[in-house]
Each structure stands twice: as C-alpha cells, then as structure tokens.
Design an enzyme around this catalytic site. Structure first.
Site, PDB file in Angstrom:
ATOM      1  N   TRP A 102     -36.819   0.148  -2.496  1.00 42.45           N
ATOM      2  CA  TRP A 102     -37.243  -0.320  -3.913  1.00 42.45           C
ATOM      3  C   TRP A 102     -36.481   0.527  -5.026  1.00 42.45           C
ATOM      4  O   TRP A 102     -36.183  -0.090  -6.009  1.00 42.45           O
ATOM      5  CB  TRP A 102     -38.648  -0.587  -3.846  1.00 42.45           C
ATOM      6  CG  TRP A 102     -39.339  -1.377  -2.956  1.00 42.45           C
ATOM      7  CD1 TRP A 102     -39.958  -1.208  -1.648  1.00 42.45           C
ATOM      8  CD2 TRP A 102     -38.970  -2.934  -3.026  1.00 42.45           C
ATOM      9  NE1 TRP A 102     -39.921  -2.142  -1.002  1.00 42.45           N
ATOM     10  CE2 TRP A 102     -39.539  -3.416  -1.811  1.00 42.45           C
ATOM     11  CE3 TRP A 102     -38.310  -3.772  -3.818  1.00 42.45           C
ATOM     12  CZ2 TRP A 102     -39.369  -4.802  -1.583  1.00 42.45           C
ATOM     13  CZ3 TRP A 102     -38.264  -5.052  -3.764  1.00 42.45           C
ATOM     14  CH2 TRP A 102     -38.916  -5.515  -2.410  1.00 42.45           C
ATOM     15  N   ASP A 172     -42.385   3.487 -10.486  1.00 42.94           N
ATOM     16  CA  ASP A 172     -42.950   2.222 -10.070  1.00 42.94           C
ATOM     17  C   ASP A 172     -43.865   2.598  -9.164  1.00 42.94           C
ATOM     18  O   ASP A 172     -43.694   3.198  -7.863  1.00 42.94           O
ATOM     19  CB  ASP A 172     -41.678   1.808  -9.386  1.00 42.94           C
ATOM     20  CG  ASP A 172     -41.955   0.291  -8.489  1.00 42.94           C
ATOM     21  OD1 ASP A 172     -43.299  -0.183  -8.544  1.00 42.94           O
ATOM     22  OD2 ASP A 172     -40.931  -0.280  -7.879  1.00 42.94           O
ATOM     23  N   LYS A 196     -50.475  -5.350  -3.534  1.00 35.40           N
ATOM     24  CA  LYS A 196     -50.694  -4.472  -2.775  1.00 35.40           C
ATOM     25  C   LYS A 196     -52.207  -3.786  -3.172  1.00 35.40           C
ATOM     26  O   LYS A 196     -53.048  -4.083  -2.201  1.00 35.40           O
ATOM     27  CB  LYS A 196     -49.852  -3.395  -2.753  1.00 35.40           C
ATOM     28  CG  LYS A 196     -48.282  -4.091  -2.287  1.00 35.40           C
ATOM     29  CD  LYS A 196     -47.012  -3.562  -2.970  1.00 35.40           C
ATOM     30  CE  LYS A 196     -45.981  -4.373  -2.712  1.00 35.40           C
ATOM     31  NZ  LYS A 196     -45.604  -4.739  -1.325  1.00 35.40           N
TER      32      LYS A 196
END
Lengths: 361, 361
Positions: A102, A172, A196
């Site tokens: 990511w 992030d 999530k």
C-alpha cells in the site's frame, strides 16, 4: 450457515449487533416511514446521523478541534492522489516511506503531480521489517512525509510514530485506525478507508490539520479540493449516506464496548495468541515478519507444506472460519483480526490451527 | 409509521421488495455465514454479484459491447471532473449546454483543466426551458459536448438527444437513467449517480465508448484514470460493494417488472397525472417549466399562496407523503417520481393536492 468467524482483510467482519440494528431499521428508520438510505442527506434525520458520527469519532480518537474530519467517497487510494493535489505544489518534493504494497500504491498515485522521493524502502527485505529511522533519507524541503501505519498484505506495522520534525506527517491508517490510542496531534493528515476498522466500504475518513488547508496545492476541480469538502461539511455532493450511517453505528458500538483503549487490549491479546500459536508450532506454521514490526491487525502465515493449503482452507471453512486465504501477492494464509473480530473468533482459529497441525504435522 | 410515499429527489425511495431482500440477507448472504458487506470484493460471492449487476444493466439499457460499464465511487460530480481529465487535452475546448443547476456544477468542475465554452444557457430564462438547438454555439474542435439530460432541481428534461455530429456527446443522466429507452450508441459517455433511479447513493455508473479511452487526456493519478478502472473491472481499489449489490437488486427488480419500456409507460402516466393536477388547479398550484421541457422525474411546483407551504407539507406528511419540500434554490415543492415511486403514490399525492386545494382554495 449461521454467522461464521470471518477473517477477511477488508471488506471485513462487522459487529453482529450493528448489523442487527441496521437490519431492524432498514425499511423504516426511527419511524419516519423510509430507510435511512432513502432520505435526503440534507434532511434533519441524516444530518443528525452525520453529526453524531463525527462527534463519536472525535470522542473515540480524541481528535483536537484544530483538525477537520471528513467522510468522503473514493477509498484511501483516492485520498492518496488528493493529498498531493491539495498539499504539495506542482513538482514539489514529497517523501514516502514504502513498507509494503500500500505504500507503493500511495507513491504511484502522486507521481504525476510531485517529485516523490522514497525516503525508506523495505522491499529489498521482502517487506518483512520497517527500515530503521536512522536510515531514512528525509528531504528538508518536503511538502510532507507519507507512511503506511499498517500494511494489510505484508502484515507489517509501525509500533511508534515517525518523527519528521516540522515536516507534516501523513499517515495511511486504513487498516489500523481506532485499534489503539493514537496522538493525532503528531500528524498533519491521517486517513483511512472504513472497510477494516471503521465500518463498511464506500466511505473514507480524512483527518486534516486545518492550517494545512491554507496551502495552495495544485490546479484541481472543486470536487477534488479538501477545502471545499471541509466547507461543505462532507456534503459538497451527495455523500454515501448508508455507509456513513453504518460507520456511525460502529463508532457507537466501540464507545459502548469501552473505547479505543479497550480495543487496544483486546487486539494485543488476539494478535499475541495468534503469533504464539504460529511460533510454537515448531515450523508447521510460520510468519516471516520481524518481531518488532508484526501487525496486530493482519497476520499472514504460511504452512510448512504448501500442499496442505487447500485442506487447511477447506477444513477451516467447515469449522466456521472463513476468508483465511492469503493475498495472491504473498500466497499462504492471512488472518485479519480487526476490532470487530471477537476474541472467541481468534481462540477458535488458534484451536483449529493446533488441531489441524496435530492431524497433519 | 409504516412505509410512506417518499418523494425525495435523491437519495430517493427504493423498491420495497428490494429493501426486504437486502434486509433478509443482511447478516448472512446466501448462507455463506457473513453479510455481503463483509465479504472480499475479490471473492467468488461478490464477483458474481458485480458481474450480474453489469450484465443486468447491459440488458436493461441495451448497452452495445463497444461500451465499457463502470461502477465507481465519487458521485456524478467526481465523474464531471474526470471526464475532462480523461477525454480532453489540457486547455482544449469543450462545449457545455447549461440547462440548470447541475449543468452549472458540471461546468465548474472542468474549468481548471479545459477551455470550457457555454454552448447553450437557459439561465436568463430561469432555467424554465431548453434553448433551441438552432441557437446552440458548438465549437468545431471541441473534445466533447456535455449536457444534463434531466435537471433534478429545475425540473427541466431533454425529450430528445442533441445531435453533435462527430463530436462525442457526454450526457449526465443522474436523474433519468433507465426511466425510458435510450439509444446508448448516440453517446460518447453517459454517466449517473445511482441514488435516483439505479439504487443507493455511493455508487455511480459510467458508460463509455471504448475508443474514447485511447485519448491521452491530462496528467492524472491512476485512481482518476478511467482506462485503469476499465482494466481493473471497477476494482482498481475496493469498490462500494453493498451499494453495488443493492443497485444490482434494483436492476433485477426492474427486469422482473418488465424493463425500461414498462417503466417509461408508468413514468409517462405518473408525470402526466401530476402535471394535470397542477394545470387543472386554476392557478392554486403552478409549474413554470415550458410544456415541452417538463421533467418526467422531478416536478417542482409552487402554491399560489406561500403561506400555505408549511401547512401543505405538514398535512402531506400526516397523510404519509414525505420529502415534498422544494430545493432551497427554488423554494416551493418538488415531487420526485423515479422508477421506484409506484403509481399509487403519485395518485395519493394528486388526491391529497386536490383535497388540500378544496380546503384552502
């Protein structure tokens, strides 16, 4: 079947009581004669939902008042592009710490807009550890430093907050937000897709220090401009109301359960149990991440014998343990154990793993 | 209360049977032990949902194979910005027909990127009519011509498709998609937020002729690039799965009801009944839109005496007719009567309007 223990990395399991409430009021929200998904975002009903969600998230995370909170569409990846567009001048230097898939994605999104430098890169080591801060190559004139607090695929997590001095830190937190207490004031910007730890996919949270909104950034459409979204209170265009509503129910559930510090303890116990099960398996299971960088949220692991992968997944599913297949980039298994995964679920997985080993070891 | 007739302009009413199905399977989708909102977008369950939704929409709209269909986040407004970024060179001329609030919004989004010309503008007439095609000032070298097929606030709708010759036509169909048969092959790009006729807010549909994807467009992040979304089959990042799923249920409901041509007939009857009720009220109610440009989807109307607005709304709500308040830009009332609004609902509104007039006229 009845409800399984669902270890999906995201979209991920939600608290059962939250789904039950959403189910009960899906056709008629609080007696207004319509679903919350059918009501105007500008009506009093949804405005109340939206405001409570923001207030509850501020409570959960102790977000200081000089930070704006946005609920936006587009996922974390869209925010990754917007962060460069909004907070860096065209071609300006920005620093990226890349500690997994990511982080690479975040870097890719900004390349058309800025001079993106890789300040730290864990790829040579297979993203199994976080490069020591002493080795980071930070640019003095960077617009910001970006890092990925938890790498969902590689299972690598920062256990502290990098110190970037006066350069704003952008984090992030898609897969670890609200999983433990966090000092928001250390950040310039903090963002997360909801799917999530915060609720359903389709809404993202962006927390931004208000002074950064004064930066000119780059030419961009109003809809890509965080200032306009802040001014419009996340309703510059029609927001994803049901997703926002469901996230709000998750926030209320978290507060009722004891808040972030309670979940931090549960998450520590859950991940410790799982890593212990792996480490004490004598090599039947293995996790390759450095001990100090192991994620509390996503636990990738491999079986000694790849030929056992399929039976493992099949028998796990039969035992009510689903979505354990690892990401295609790594193979093997992955157990994602976010806030909404109960301790009983992780215990059931650990028991199953020991049993499976006994039968196949 | 029980379910009301909900005339919200969007988010808007959904078919009751669709909500009932979503409710029944919210905790356990098809016996997999988890909600569809908790499952990976890359798992077989959601892939099936996504593929069926696309196939069903292609069936409903007779979308030719040389058009790609995308399900994206960001709403119509985000697509408005991306259309310039993807299909026009920096500073290139683009033509916009502005026939209401949303045409102005579309124009605003592209100004940072292109030389946007207003080819037609209904604002001087208060957006009560569509400028005659003979008066449109089209640029020969325009990258595309953009128009808003139905203006949700002003209640103005194109009753035919503008002829732009070889210049690709881009249509914002947010509030009229699938409300009547449409020749998709006349368009370069056709887009719509879902929250009026397609399902829930939080997902948008973009239908794009594949050859246009070869245009270089402008420097942009991958997540803002339609080519990448087409290549990734709308899963470049995690899509809004529940919203996509619910739209898919609406598509199946539409097909079962007889498809777009059946809804076109219902919509013609519904809007005719409402306009007749207004026009035959002797001025007690009035709609100011030119007869040939009246929207079949959104019917704004005013009461002769503004002092009656509040009693009208209050009594309507008591009669189970909600969300009739007009947009703040226009005032008055607005009845949005998309596909999911049953004919009985419009009949109930018409009856109420006549009764209210009898008591207050």
């Amino acid at each position: 079947m009845s409800r399984a223990y669902n270890f999906s990395a995201g979209p991920a399991t939600l608290p059962e009581t939250v789904l039950q409430q959403a189910q009960a009021e899906l056709l008629d929200w609080h007696g207004v004669g319509a679903s919350i998904v059918e009501l105007s975002h500008r009506g009093p009903e949804f405005l109340q939902v939206a405001q409570e969600a923001e207030a509850d998230l501020r409570t959960l995370m102790s977000i200081p008042q000089d930070y704006a909170v946005l609920f936006l569409q587009g996922g974390a990846t869209t925010q990754q592009a917007l962060i460069a567009l909004n907070f860096a001048a065209p071609g300006q230097t920005v620093d990226y710490a890349v500690t997994g898939h990511w982080g690479k994605t975040a870097l890719k999104q900004v390349k058309p807009y800025v001079d993106a430098k890789v300040a730290a890169n864990g790829e040579a080591g297979g993203f199994r550890d976080i490069p020591a801060y002493g080795q980071w190559q930070l640019s003095k004139d960077a617009a910001y430093v970006h890092y990925t607090a938890n790498e969902t695929i590689h299972g690598v997590e920062f256990r502290d907050i990098p110190d970037t001095g006066d350069v704003p830190l952008v984090g992030d937190f898609s897969s670890s937000i609200v999983s433990e207490p966090l000092d928001v004031s250390k950040f310039g910007i903090l963002y997360a897709g909801a799917q999530k730890n915060l609720g359903p996919v389709g809404v993202s949270v962006v927390i931004v220090r208000r002074d950064l909104l004064e930066r000119a950034g780059q030419p961009r459409a109003e809809i890509l401009d965080y200032r306009a979204h802040v001014k419009g209170e996340s309703m510059l265009n029609t927001p994803p109301t049901w997703n926002w509503y469901l996230a709000g129910l998750v926030f209320k559930w978290m507060i009722a359960q004891g808040g972030v510090s309670e979940f931090a303890q549960r998450n520590a116990r859950k991940s410790a149990l799982l890593y212990r099960t792996i480490d004490e398996s004598g090599g039947f299971y293995r996790n390759e991440v450095a001990a100090g960088a192991r994620s509390r949220m996503n636990v990738p692991f491999f079986l000694k014998d790849e030929a056992l992968d399929k039976p493992f997944l099949k028998e796990a599913e039969a035992a009510g343990l689903i979505s354990l297949k690892g990401h295609r980039a790594l193979g093997g298994m992955r157990a994602s154990i976010y806030n909404a995964m109960p301790e009983e679920g992780v215990q059931a997985l650990a028991d199953f793993m020991r049993d499976f080993q006994n039968r196949n070891g």
